[in-house]
Design a protein around this motif. Structure first.
Motif, PDB file in Angstrom:
ATOM      1  N   ALA A 191       0.828  -1.217   0.000  1.00 14.72           N
ATOM      2  CA  ALA A 191       0.000   0.000   0.000  1.00 14.72           C
ATOM      3  C   ALA A 191       0.856   1.258   0.000  1.00 14.72           C
ATOM      4  CB  ALA A 191      -0.935  -0.004   1.217  1.00 14.72           C
ATOM      5  N   THR A 192       1.766   1.334  -0.937  1.00 16.24           N
ATOM      6  CA  THR A 192       2.690   2.463  -0.924  1.00 16.24           C
ATOM      7  C   THR A 192       2.921   2.997  -2.331  1.00 16.24           C
ATOM      8  OG1 THR A 192       4.761   3.215   0.084  1.00 16.24           O
ATOM      9  CG2 THR A 192       4.837   1.123  -1.129  1.00 16.24           C
ATOM     10  N   GLY A 193       3.831   3.935  -2.445  1.00 12.23           N
ATOM     11  CA  GLY A 193       4.172   4.500  -3.742  1.00 12.23           C
ATOM     12  C   GLY A 193       5.618   4.929  -3.728  1.00 12.23           C
ATOM     13  N   ALA A 194       6.169   5.159  -4.912  1.00  7.39           N
ATOM     14  CA  ALA A 194       7.553   5.618  -5.015  1.00  7.39           C
ATOM     15  C   ALA A 194       7.625   7.136  -4.910  1.00  7.39           C
ATOM     16  CB  ALA A 194       8.167   5.161  -6.334  1.00  7.39           C
ATOM     17  N   LEU A 295       3.737  16.926  12.027  1.00  9.06           N
ATOM     18  CA  LEU A 295       4.222  17.796  10.942  1.00  9.06           C
ATOM     19  C   LEU A 295       5.429  17.161  10.248  1.00  9.06           C
ATOM     20  CD1 LEU A 295       4.133  21.365  12.607  1.00  9.06           C
ATOM     21  CD2 LEU A 295       2.284  20.125  11.470  1.00  9.06           C
ATOM     22  N   TYR A 296       6.361  16.640  11.031  1.00  8.54           N
ATOM     23  CA  TYR A 296       7.592  16.068  10.450  1.00  8.54           C
ATOM     24  C   TYR A 296       7.309  14.799   9.641  1.00  8.54           C
ATOM     25  CZ  TYR A 296      10.801  19.379  12.563  1.00  8.54           C
ATOM     26  OH  TYR A 296      11.470  20.521  12.871  1.00  8.54           O
ATOM     27  N   MET A 297       6.440  13.947  10.171  1.00 12.04           N
ATOM     28  CA  MET A 297       6.146  12.690   9.465  1.00 12.04           C
ATOM     29  C   MET A 297       5.451  12.970   8.128  1.00 12.04           C
ATOM     30  SD  MET A 297       7.296  10.202  11.340  1.00 12.04           S
ATOM     31  CE  MET A 297       8.617  11.378  11.613  1.00 12.04           C
ATOM     32  N   THR A 298       4.464  13.883   8.156  1.00 16.82           N
ATOM     33  CA  THR A 298       3.747  14.175   6.903  1.00 16.82           C
ATOM     34  C   THR A 298       4.699  14.804   5.892  1.00 16.82           C
ATOM     35  OG1 THR A 298       2.978  16.290   7.835  1.00 16.82           O
ATOM     36  CG2 THR A 298       1.485  14.406   7.986  1.00 16.82           C
ATOM     37  N   ARG A 299       5.606  15.673   6.390  1.00 16.29           N
ATOM     38  CA  ARG A 299       6.547  16.329   5.487  1.00 16.29           C
ATOM     39  C   ARG A 299       7.493  15.311   4.840  1.00 16.29           C
ATOM     40  NH1 ARG A 299       5.408  20.141   2.446  1.00 16.29           N
ATOM     41  NH2 ARG A 299       6.654  22.040   2.489  1.00 16.29           N
ATOM     42  N   ALA A 300       7.920  14.345   5.638  1.00 19.68           N
ATOM     43  CA  ALA A 300       8.820  13.313   5.103  1.00 19.68           C
ATOM     44  C   ALA A 300       8.139  12.566   3.954  1.00 19.68           C
ATOM     45  CB  ALA A 300       9.216  12.341   6.209  1.00 19.68           C
ATOM     46  N   MET A 301       6.879  12.221   4.135  1.00 21.72           N
ATOM     47  CA  MET A 301       6.159  11.521   3.068  1.00 21.72           C
ATOM     48  C   MET A 301       6.001  12.414   1.832  1.00 21.72           C
ATOM     49  SD  MET A 301       3.229   9.353   5.135  1.00 21.72           S
ATOM     50  CE  MET A 301       2.694   8.387   3.708  1.00 21.72           C
ATOM     51  N   ASP A 302       5.666  13.687   2.074  1.00 25.30           N
ATOM     52  CA  ASP A 302       5.473  14.609   0.944  1.00 25.30           C
ATOM     53  C   ASP A 302       6.733  14.710   0.093  1.00 25.30           C
ATOM     54  OD1 ASP A 302       2.998  15.080   2.004  1.00 25.30           O
ATOM     55  OD2 ASP A 302       3.380  17.150   2.582  1.00 25.30           O
ATOM     56  N   TYR A 303       7.882  14.755   0.775  1.00 33.59           N
ATOM     57  CA  TYR A 303       9.147  14.926   0.054  1.00 33.59           C
ATOM     58  C   TYR A 303       9.574  13.656  -0.684  1.00 33.59           C
ATOM     59  CZ  TYR A 303      10.481  19.589   1.806  1.00 33.59           C
ATOM     60  OH  TYR A 303      10.578  20.928   2.046  1.00 33.59           O
ATOM     61  N   PHE A 304       8.986  12.528  -0.357  1.00 28.86           N
ATOM     62  CA  PHE A 304       9.472  11.269  -0.934  1.00 28.86           C
ATOM     63  C   PHE A 304       9.169  11.194  -2.427  1.00 28.86           C
ATOM     64  CE2 PHE A 304       9.180   6.557  -1.606  1.00 28.86           C
ATOM     65  CZ  PHE A 304      10.524   6.286  -1.344  1.00 28.86           C
ATOM     66  N   ASP A 305      10.203  11.007  -3.213  1.00 31.73           N
ATOM     67  CA  ASP A 305      10.062  10.874  -4.668  1.00 31.73           C
ATOM     68  C   ASP A 305      11.332  10.184  -5.158  1.00 31.73           C
ATOM     69  OD1 ASP A 305       9.639  11.035  -7.372  1.00 31.73           O
ATOM     70  OD2 ASP A 305       9.356  13.203  -7.421  1.00 31.73           O
ATOM     71  N   LEU A 306      11.274   8.856  -5.149  1.00 30.00           N
ATOM     72  CA  LEU A 306      12.467   8.066  -5.400  1.00 30.00           C
ATOM     73  C   LEU A 306      13.023   8.305  -6.807  1.00 30.00           C
ATOM     74  CD1 LEU A 306      14.108   6.127  -3.737  1.00 30.00           C
ATOM     75  CD2 LEU A 306      12.544   4.281  -4.379  1.00 30.00           C
ATOM     76  N   ALA A 307      12.131   8.514  -7.773  1.00 28.69           N
ATOM     77  CA  ALA A 307      12.587   8.750  -9.148  1.00 28.69           C
ATOM     78  C   ALA A 307      13.334  10.074  -9.257  1.00 28.69           C
ATOM     79  CB  ALA A 307      11.408   8.728 -10.116  1.00 28.69           C
ATOM     80  N   ALA A 308      12.868  11.082  -8.482  1.00 31.88           N
ATOM     81  CA  ALA A 308      13.487  12.412  -8.581  1.00 31.88           C
ATOM     82  C   ALA A 308      14.962  12.368  -8.222  1.00 31.88           C
ATOM     83  CB  ALA A 308      12.753  13.401  -7.675  1.00 31.88           C
ATOM     84  N   ASP A 309      15.343  11.400  -7.369  1.00 31.99           N
ATOM     85  CA  ASP A 309      16.759  11.260  -7.009  1.00 31.99           C
ATOM     86  C   ASP A 309      17.571  10.638  -8.148  1.00 31.99           C
ATOM     87  OD1 ASP A 309      16.018  12.185  -4.519  1.00 31.99           O
ATOM     88  OD2 ASP A 309      15.799  10.170  -3.659  1.00 31.99           O
ATOM     89  N   HIS A 310      16.850  10.185  -9.198  1.00 32.93           N
ATOM     90  CA  HIS A 310      17.526   9.525 -10.328  1.00 32.93           C
ATOM     91  C   HIS A 310      17.054  10.134 -11.639  1.00 32.93           C
ATOM     92  CE1 HIS A 310      19.256   6.417  -7.675  1.00 32.93           C
ATOM     93  NE2 HIS A 310      18.149   6.609  -6.983  1.00 32.93           N
ATOM     94  N   ALA A 343       3.507   1.170 -11.053  1.00 34.91           N
ATOM     95  CA  ALA A 343       4.644   1.935 -11.585  1.00 34.91           C
ATOM     96  C   ALA A 343       5.960   1.415 -10.999  1.00 34.91           C
ATOM     97  CB  ALA A 343       4.475   3.421 -11.264  1.00 34.91           C
ATOM     98  N   ILE A 344       5.912   1.016  -9.749  1.00 34.93           N
ATOM     99  CA  ILE A 344       7.115   0.446  -9.120  1.00 34.93           C
ATOM    100  C   ILE A 344       7.437  -0.908  -9.761  1.00 34.93           C
ATOM    101  CG2 ILE A 344       8.180  -0.278  -6.940  1.00 34.93           C
ATOM    102  CD1 ILE A 344       5.964   1.439  -5.530  1.00 34.93           C
ATOM    103  N   VAL A 345       6.395  -1.711  -9.969  1.00 41.74           N
ATOM    104  CA  VAL A 345       6.595  -3.029 -10.595  1.00 41.74           C
ATOM    105  C   VAL A 345       7.218  -2.861 -11.982  1.00 41.74           C
ATOM    106  CG1 VAL A 345       5.421  -5.094 -11.455  1.00 41.74           C
ATOM    107  CG2 VAL A 345       4.686  -4.055  -9.287  1.00 41.74           C
ATOM    108  N   HIS A 346       6.699  -1.888 -12.739  1.00 38.88           N
ATOM    109  CA  HIS A 346       7.248  -1.666 -14.082  1.00 38.88           C
ATOM    110  C   HIS A 346       8.722  -1.284 -14.009  1.00 38.88           C
ATOM    111  CE1 HIS A 346       3.024  -0.841 -15.955  1.00 38.88           C
ATOM    112  NE2 HIS A 346       3.219  -2.097 -15.616  1.00 38.88           N
ATOM    113  N   ALA A 347       9.056  -0.413 -13.059  1.00 42.64           N
ATOM    114  CA  ALA A 347      10.449   0.022 -12.918  1.00 42.64           C
ATOM    115  C   ALA A 347      11.342  -1.163 -12.549  1.00 42.64           C
ATOM    116  CB  ALA A 347      10.554   1.120 -11.864  1.00 42.64           C
ATOM    117  N   LEU A 348      10.839  -2.005 -11.646  1.00 41.28           N
ATOM    118  CA  LEU A 348      11.624  -3.175 -11.236  1.00 41.28           C
ATOM    119  C   LEU A 348      11.791  -4.145 -12.397  1.00 41.28           C
ATOM    120  CD1 LEU A 348      10.125  -3.671  -7.665  1.00 41.28           C
ATOM    121  CD2 LEU A 348      12.496  -3.054  -8.211  1.00 41.28           C
ATOM    122  N   ASN A 349      10.715  -4.337 -13.155  1.00 34.03           N
ATOM    123  CA  ASN A 349      10.811  -5.203 -14.328  1.00 34.03           C
ATOM    124  C   ASN A 349      11.844  -4.666 -15.318  1.00 34.03           C
ATOM    125  OD1 ASN A 349       8.969  -7.162 -13.560  1.00 34.03           O
ATOM    126  ND2 ASN A 349       7.222  -6.046 -14.401  1.00 34.03           N
TER     127      ASN A 349
END
Lengths: 395, 395
Positions: A191-194, A295-310, A343-349
């Motif tokens: 139940a997550t996202g990249a 506030l910190y936990m929600t912000r951490a999730m908002d900032y998460f974008d694994l593709a943006a780091d690549h 989208a994660i599955v496609h990237a892993l494939n």
């Protein structure tokens, strides 16, 4: 680096004291072991509160790291000292369960930025002796994972048999697999996202503004001032809680049923059952959670974008990985819908990774990953057993 | 019963004074014409603020009543005196438009409980001389419609050529067709439902609690105390606004784009564009809307359940109707999804009513009914033209 172990018996009744004096095991990192933060600064000293279940085997090959979600904590498989309720993932973790503590050594730590004993905004700022409040740098998912890796080092574990989590916990799983591919034998993300979507950021921003709008928030300095932004935090929790359920689940559970009466009261009290349920969710949450941590936990999730780091290429986040992945989504989860998981599955494939993906038919919404969902349980059980056999951890 | 007509030029700059001294036409009902409320009491005296466009023909057969949504008002086709912005439905209403003011006499009134000149919680309570605040009885959709019927009586109109509205306006349309079938020739209901769902009640409850949590709300007596629960109301609006859009629309419009910078600030300012957009929506809303009216409007929608008035049989709400219906839903509207609209169509079919139903493909979410949606516009235009021809109102 010192290890302090407070007894579980030293129960406290609110999140505030748990944040400062946790009842879990605590690992303290001194000046020699600072935590590098994505915000560009070092956090030092800092501490991690954690629980373990089961026994680490001789070759340290049976360790499983459990990553908790936004408002979760390290008490995944034992009674929560603040609420007195069972661990939040006892469905899944325990003797003879899919994450079998007779077989595996399970580690679960409170994330950095949290309020259950790991360093967070309620912790004392060494520079002032007062709580950090918003002087704690913003924490990212990668920062959380970096701290967890230091905890895993402490146990002398080179490679985790598995890293498992849902929602924000699933983000940590993906980050683990990306940051430390050689240290993750299997990764189970539910139940997550990249990345966090625009709509998800929007709901988080509503919650943050609800906290900040509360005058008792006091620019974040409520612990010093002796106030608590409980009303604002309760509203934030209510708004979030609606998003964790599905329309179908709400309809089945509450419909338009009235609260203890036959006819509407024509007033603003909680007339409908759904209203009193939500108010209860808001009120109980503030007893166990710190507003600034929210506030910190929600912000951490908002900032998460694994593709943006690549450079926008999600597959690059997993290039060359030998980790075996298991992803699970739920049909009625509208925070992390199946297409985000796919989208994660496609990237892993695209990287040639080994990946199992199951979309579980459920009307329980995002929260399904925390509930007794037989298809999810069977999927995780089968995946773990298969990997355990190939490692000689099961027959 | 007296008619007072204040000039449009007497513009005001905030919702508070507009509520007491509206710039629209105002119809006042004295002690001889009380409004019967579903709460069981009479409202008297009371007043309705309204606008008209076009000219009523000799046989009074060309009148169209427009019903506004939660935060709408009577200024559907002309500049709003509070915001200075165009009327909220100028896409649809005006000379040569589908609701053609060269052909039809259009009436639009502020609902009872509102804050744009009709009697609402900001109006003076005759018993005390102070604003009603929560001493105003809870208002229902049927109460709103009952008051509108008295306004229509004032014009000597026996039958409306059409009643048109979306969302809460659509609820009024359905209530009109059910309460006064002989007075409604055609009914056009957009993006609505015959009841408010559990999830919708839940989101409304979050908004109400955000208002009530604001200490400046003062148990509803903020106008007397000289305070304003602006922060709470802004949070309520932010939460609601997310539900008016779709994930796809948010993704297209904002995605994860940052606000005027290349990298995240690692702070709690509005980093993402979606955050500053939402904050803007919250801040501008409080300039034009009364917080207590927001409580009353949301409550009216929550209580709406047309089938419940007929022992759970929605078809009975329309038994024997000769009204011609047109219903429109939008694929990405998750507040009033197509299946809620289809339930109305099924009920109407079960009574043998004439009903057109169109599901418009749109990614604009619930708000689509207020926007330039060509398929919606063409549907409404065709439906009205066909009915107008059969009535001799068009060739």
């Amino acid at each position: 680096m010192t290890v302090a172990t407070e007894p579980l018996e030293s129960l406290t009744t609110n999140a505030g004291s748990e944040a400062v004096n946790p009842s879990s095991d605590v690992l303290r990192f001194g000046a020699d072991k600072p935590l590098q933060l994505d915000a560009g600064t070092l956090l030092s000293p800092f501490q991690i509160a954690y629980r373990t279940y089961g026994t680490l085997n001789a070759d340290k090959s049976n360790a499983i790291l459990i990553c908790h979600a936004l408002t979760g904590d390290q008490h995944c498989a034992s009674t929560n000292p603040v609420t007195g309720k069972p661990g939040w993932w006892e469905n899944l973790i325990g003797p003879g369960k899919p994450v079998d503590t007779d077989r595996f050594f399970v580690i679960c730590s409170n994330v950095i930025g949290g309020c259950m004993g790991s360093t967070g905004p309620a912790s004392p700022n060494p520079a002032t002796g007062k709580p950090f409040a918003l002087d704690l740098p913003v924490i990212t998912i990668r920062d959380m994972v970096r701290a967890q890796a230091m905890l895993v080092d402490h146990f002398g574990i080179d490679q985790l048999f598995s890293v498992i989590g849902g929602s924000m916990g699933g983000m940590q799983v993906l980050q683990w697999a990306s940051s430390y591919p050689e240290r993750v034998h299997t990764a189970i993300a539910l139940a997550t996202g990249a990345r966090h979507t625009s709509q998800n950021i929007a709901f988080h921003e509503v919650g943050r503004q609800a906290v900040i709008a509360d005058p008792e928030w006091q620019q974040g300095r409520y612990l010093e001032k002796g106030t608590r932004p409980s009303k604002g935090l309760a509203v934030a929790r209510m708004a979030a809680h609606v998003t964790y359920l599905s329309e179908a689940a709400l309809h089945r559970k509450f419909g338009r049923n009235l609260q203890d009466r036959d006819a509407p009261s024509f007033g603003f009290d909680a007339d409908f059952q759904i209203e009193s349920y939500l108010r209860h969710q808001g009120l109980t949450f503030v007893d166990r959670f710190d507003a600034n941590s929210y506030l910190y936990m929600t912000r951490a999730m908002d900032y998460f974008d694994l593709a943006a780091d690549h450079e926008g290429q999600l597959a690059e986040a997993f290039r060359g990985t030998r980790t075996r992945f298991c992803l699970v989504s739920f049909t009625s989860d509208w925070l992390f819908p199946t297409f985000e998981n796919r989208a994660i599955v496609h990237a892993l494939n695209a990287t040639g990774a080994s990946v199992s993906f199951v979309e579980v038919e459920s009307d329980k919404g995002h929260d399904a990953f925390l509930l007794d969902e037989p298809v999810m349980t069977a999927t995780i059980n089968g995946f773990i057993m298969s990997a355990a056999k190939s490692r000689g951890l099961a027959q």
